[in-house]
Write an enzyme that holds these catalytic residues in place. Structure first.
Site, PDB file in Angstrom:
ATOM      1  N   ASP A  31       1.528  66.557  15.756  1.00 40.94           N
ATOM      2  CA  ASP A  31       2.393  67.736  15.688  1.00 40.94           C
ATOM      3  C   ASP A  31       2.225  68.549  16.972  1.00 40.94           C
ATOM      4  O   ASP A  31       1.135  69.049  17.269  1.00 40.94           O
ATOM      5  CB  ASP A  31       1.962  68.560  14.461  1.00 40.94           C
ATOM      6  CG  ASP A  31       2.826  69.786  14.239  1.00 40.94           C
ATOM      7  OD1 ASP A  31       3.634  70.139  15.123  1.00 40.94           O
ATOM      8  OD2 ASP A  31       2.669  70.411  13.169  1.00 40.94           O
TER       9      ASP A  31
ATOM     10  N   ASN B 278      18.305  73.793  21.792  1.00 42.24           N
ATOM     11  CA  ASN B 278      19.749  73.647  22.056  1.00 42.24           C
ATOM     12  C   ASN B 278      20.161  74.778  23.004  1.00 42.24           C
ATOM     13  O   ASN B 278      19.367  75.673  23.291  1.00 42.24           O
ATOM     14  CB  ASN B 278      20.561  73.659  20.752  1.00 42.24           C
ATOM     15  CG  ASN B 278      20.333  74.932  19.968  1.00 42.24           C
ATOM     16  OD1 ASN B 278      20.639  76.027  20.446  1.00 42.24           O
ATOM     17  ND2 ASN B 278      19.765  74.809  18.777  1.00 42.24           N
TER      18      ASN B 278
ATOM     19  N   GLY C 102      14.199  70.321  13.383  1.00 41.93           N
ATOM     20  CA  GLY C 102      13.300  69.434  14.129  1.00 41.93           C
ATOM     21  C   GLY C 102      12.133  70.164  14.765  1.00 41.93           C
ATOM     22  O   GLY C 102      11.564  71.100  14.192  1.00 41.93           O
ATOM     23  N   VAL C 103      11.778  69.745  15.966  1.00 39.70           N
ATOM     24  CA  VAL C 103      10.616  70.320  16.633  1.00 39.70           C
ATOM     25  C   VAL C 103      10.872  71.793  16.995  1.00 39.70           C
ATOM     26  O   VAL C 103       9.949  72.611  16.987  1.00 39.70           O
ATOM     27  CB  VAL C 103      10.196  69.448  17.836  1.00 39.70           C
ATOM     28  CG1 VAL C 103      11.172  69.525  18.993  1.00 39.70           C
ATOM     29  CG2 VAL C 103       8.790  69.782  18.287  1.00 39.70           C
ATOM     30  N   ASP C 104      12.101  72.132  17.288  1.00 42.82           N
ATOM     31  CA  ASP C 104      12.486  73.514  17.603  1.00 42.82           C
ATOM     32  C   ASP C 104      12.163  74.427  16.407  1.00 42.82           C
ATOM     33  O   ASP C 104      11.518  75.486  16.562  1.00 42.82           O
ATOM     34  CB  ASP C 104      13.995  73.515  17.918  1.00 42.82           C
ATOM     35  CG  ASP C 104      14.497  74.811  18.535  1.00 42.82           C
ATOM     36  OD1 ASP C 104      13.683  75.701  18.823  1.00 42.82           O
ATOM     37  OD2 ASP C 104      15.733  74.912  18.726  1.00 42.82           O
TER      38      ASP C 104
ATOM     39  N   SER D 163      15.509  64.795  22.684  1.00 49.43           N
ATOM     40  CA  SER D 163      16.823  64.172  22.383  1.00 49.43           C
ATOM     41  C   SER D 163      16.767  62.969  21.445  1.00 49.43           C
ATOM     42  O   SER D 163      17.814  62.413  21.126  1.00 49.43           O
ATOM     43  CB  SER D 163      17.573  63.748  23.665  1.00 49.43           C
ATOM     44  OG  SER D 163      18.083  64.859  24.345  1.00 49.43           O
ATOM     45  N   THR D 164      15.558  62.558  21.002  1.00 52.44           N
ATOM     46  CA  THR D 164      15.505  61.337  20.167  1.00 52.44           C
ATOM     47  C   THR D 164      15.601  61.623  18.674  1.00 52.44           C
ATOM     48  O   THR D 164      15.474  60.704  17.867  1.00 52.44           O
ATOM     49  CB  THR D 164      14.226  60.520  20.450  1.00 52.44           C
ATOM     50  OG1 THR D 164      13.089  61.239  19.967  1.00 52.44           O
ATOM     51  CG2 THR D 164      14.071  60.209  21.921  1.00 52.44           C
TER      52      THR D 164
ATOM     53  N   VAL E 202      17.880  64.592  16.248  1.00 56.57           N
ATOM     54  CA  VAL E 202      19.285  64.782  15.852  1.00 56.57           C
ATOM     55  C   VAL E 202      20.250  64.532  17.009  1.00 56.57           C
ATOM     56  O   VAL E 202      21.438  64.317  16.779  1.00 56.57           O
ATOM     57  CB  VAL E 202      19.557  66.166  15.222  1.00 56.57           C
ATOM     58  CG1 VAL E 202      18.689  66.395  13.997  1.00 56.57           C
ATOM     59  CG2 VAL E 202      19.371  67.295  16.200  1.00 56.57           C
ATOM     60  N   TYR E 203      19.762  64.511  18.257  1.00 58.99           N
ATOM     61  CA  TYR E 203      20.651  64.227  19.399  1.00 58.99           C
ATOM     62  C   TYR E 203      20.825  62.718  19.652  1.00 58.99           C
ATOM     63  O   TYR E 203      21.607  62.317  20.517  1.00 58.99           O
ATOM     64  CB  TYR E 203      20.159  64.946  20.656  1.00 58.99           C
ATOM     65  CG  TYR E 203      20.494  66.427  20.712  1.00 58.99           C
ATOM     66  CD1 TYR E 203      21.184  67.071  19.681  1.00 58.99           C
ATOM     67  CD2 TYR E 203      20.130  67.208  21.812  1.00 58.99           C
ATOM     68  CE1 TYR E 203      21.487  68.423  19.742  1.00 58.99           C
ATOM     69  CE2 TYR E 203      20.439  68.564  21.879  1.00 58.99           C
ATOM     70  CZ  TYR E 203      21.119  69.169  20.846  1.00 58.99           C
ATOM     71  OH  TYR E 203      21.427  70.510  20.917  1.00 58.99           O
TER      72      TYR E 203
HETATM   73  N1  AR6 Z   1       5.931  67.774  16.703  1.00 55.77           N
HETATM   74  C1  AR6 Z   1       6.305  66.790  17.544  1.00 55.77           C
HETATM   75  N2  AR6 Z   1       7.493  66.156  17.478  1.00 55.77           N
HETATM   76  C2  AR6 Z   1       8.337  66.526  16.482  1.00 55.77           C
HETATM   77  C3  AR6 Z   1       8.032  67.545  15.540  1.00 55.77           C
HETATM   78  C4  AR6 Z   1       6.766  68.185  15.686  1.00 55.77           C
HETATM   79  N3  AR6 Z   1       6.369  69.172  14.868  1.00 55.77           N
HETATM   80  N4  AR6 Z   1       9.083  67.670  14.681  1.00 55.77           N
HETATM   81  C5  AR6 Z   1      10.012  66.750  15.068  1.00 55.77           C
HETATM   82  N5  AR6 Z   1       9.558  66.057  16.141  1.00 55.77           N
HETATM   83  P1  AR6 Z   1      14.648  66.930  17.429  1.00 55.77           P
HETATM   84  P2  AR6 Z   1      16.573  66.691  19.664  1.00 55.77           P
HETATM   85  C6  AR6 Z   1      10.195  64.975  16.925  1.00 55.77           C
HETATM   86  O1  AR6 Z   1      15.692  66.580  16.423  1.00 55.77           O
HETATM   87  O2  AR6 Z   1      16.927  65.298  19.283  1.00 55.77           O
HETATM   88  C7  AR6 Z   1      17.134  71.046  16.967  1.00 55.77           C
HETATM   89  O3  AR6 Z   1      17.827  71.498  15.844  1.00 55.77           O
HETATM   90  C8  AR6 Z   1      11.276  64.161  16.263  1.00 55.77           C
HETATM   91  O4  AR6 Z   1      10.692  63.154  15.452  1.00 55.77           O
HETATM   92  O5  AR6 Z   1      13.685  68.005  17.124  1.00 55.77           O
HETATM   93  O6  AR6 Z   1      16.290  66.982  21.121  1.00 55.77           O
HETATM   94  C9  AR6 Z   1      17.422  71.853  18.221  1.00 55.77           C
HETATM   95  O7  AR6 Z   1      17.668  73.221  17.922  1.00 55.77           O
HETATM   96  C10 AR6 Z   1      11.977  63.561  17.498  1.00 55.77           C
HETATM   97  O8  AR6 Z   1      11.316  62.383  17.941  1.00 55.77           O
HETATM   98  O9  AR6 Z   1      15.305  67.295  18.879  1.00 55.77           O
HETATM   99  C11 AR6 Z   1      18.652  71.186  18.750  1.00 55.77           C
HETATM  100  O10 AR6 Z   1      19.832  71.674  18.132  1.00 55.77           O
HETATM  101  C12 AR6 Z   1      11.822  64.625  18.565  1.00 55.77           C
HETATM  102  O11 AR6 Z   1      10.858  65.563  18.033  1.00 55.77           O
HETATM  103  C13 AR6 Z   1      18.453  69.742  18.404  1.00 55.77           C
HETATM  104  O12 AR6 Z   1      17.570  69.732  17.276  1.00 55.77           O
HETATM  105  C14 AR6 Z   1      13.084  65.372  18.912  1.00 55.77           C
HETATM  106  O13 AR6 Z   1      13.858  65.573  17.727  1.00 55.77           O
HETATM  107  C15 AR6 Z   1      17.784  68.971  19.509  1.00 55.77           C
HETATM  108  O14 AR6 Z   1      17.746  67.608  19.167  1.00 55.77           O
END
Ligand code: AR6
Length: 171
Positions: free
Chosen positions: A10, A24, A32-34, A117-118, A120-121
């Site tokens: 995490d 975003n 997600g991570v955000d 980006s891996t 929801v993007y």
């Molecule tokens: N620690 C590490 N990695 C994580 C965690 C965590 N706590 N939670 C998720 N991941 P994403 P994106 C991984 O969807 O594709 C948001 O809504 C996850 O498994 O968080 O860049 C933003 O506001 C994946 O491998 O980001 C944007 O709208 C990686 O983080 C949009 O999502 C990225 O997944 C950005 O999409």
């Protein structure tokens, strides 16, 4: 030259100078991570983000880390995957490179990245990892000194295995 490492876990738990947020363009939070970063940092992070007027895809902005163990958050915006003909690779490269550039300007020595980006993007994971490593290696070649430790924090097994193979860590 910076030490590169990969861990499964995490990002919000990392004790580093800065963690990078896969945000975003609004910089006003999301899933997600955000979402995890905003929950762990507390509401002051969103208040500071509101003053930043968003962030273009491929660029980066910095805030404090508030309740996170990390002192800073570097917010970057990776591209949405549209099939590969919309400049996605260049934009992802820029997201990593510009995050490191901003870190250097703020005297950050240790930094941890998620797999931008891996989620929801929907950027393909193998190509995303190759692009991330290329950006990091190019940055370290151009600026060998300031950043000492770069960690890729993978949340899922697939990303962890991809990075593990690419970075070639001995068992
Ligand atoms: N620690 C590490 N990695 C994580 C965690 C965590 N706590 N939670 C998720 N991941 P994403 P994106 C991984 O969807 O594709 C948001 O809504 C996850 O498994 O968080 O860049 C933003 O506001 C994946 O491998 O980001 C944007 O709208 C990686 O983080 C949009 O999502 C990225 O997944 C950005 O999409």
């Amino acid at each position: 030259m910076a030490n590169l490492s990969v861990v499964k876990g995490d990002l919000t738990k990392m004790h580093v100078d800065a963690i990078v947020n896969a945000a975003n363009e609004s910089l006003l939070g999301g899933g997600g991570v955000d979402g995890a970063i905003h929950r762990a940092a507390g509401p002051e992070l969103l208040a500071e983000c509101r003053t930043l007027n968003g962030c273009k895809t491929g660029e980066a902005k910095i805030t404090k880390g508030y309740k996170l163990p990390a002192r800073h958050v570097i917010h970057t915006v990776g591209p949405v995957w549209h099939g590969g003909n919309s400049n996605e690779e260049t934009l992802l490269y820029k997201a990593y490179y510009n995050s490191l550039q901003l870190a250097m300007q703020h005297h950050i020595a240790t930094i941890a990245f998620p797999n931008i980006s891996t989620g929801v993007y929907h950027f393909p994971k193998q190509l995303a990892a190759e692009t991330a490593l290329k950006a990091v290696e190019d940055f370290c070649t151009n600026h060998p000194d300031p950043i000492k430790e770069i960690t890729f924090v993978c949340f899922d097994d697939e990303n962890y295995n991809i990075y593990h193979d690419l970075i070639n860590i001995p068992e």
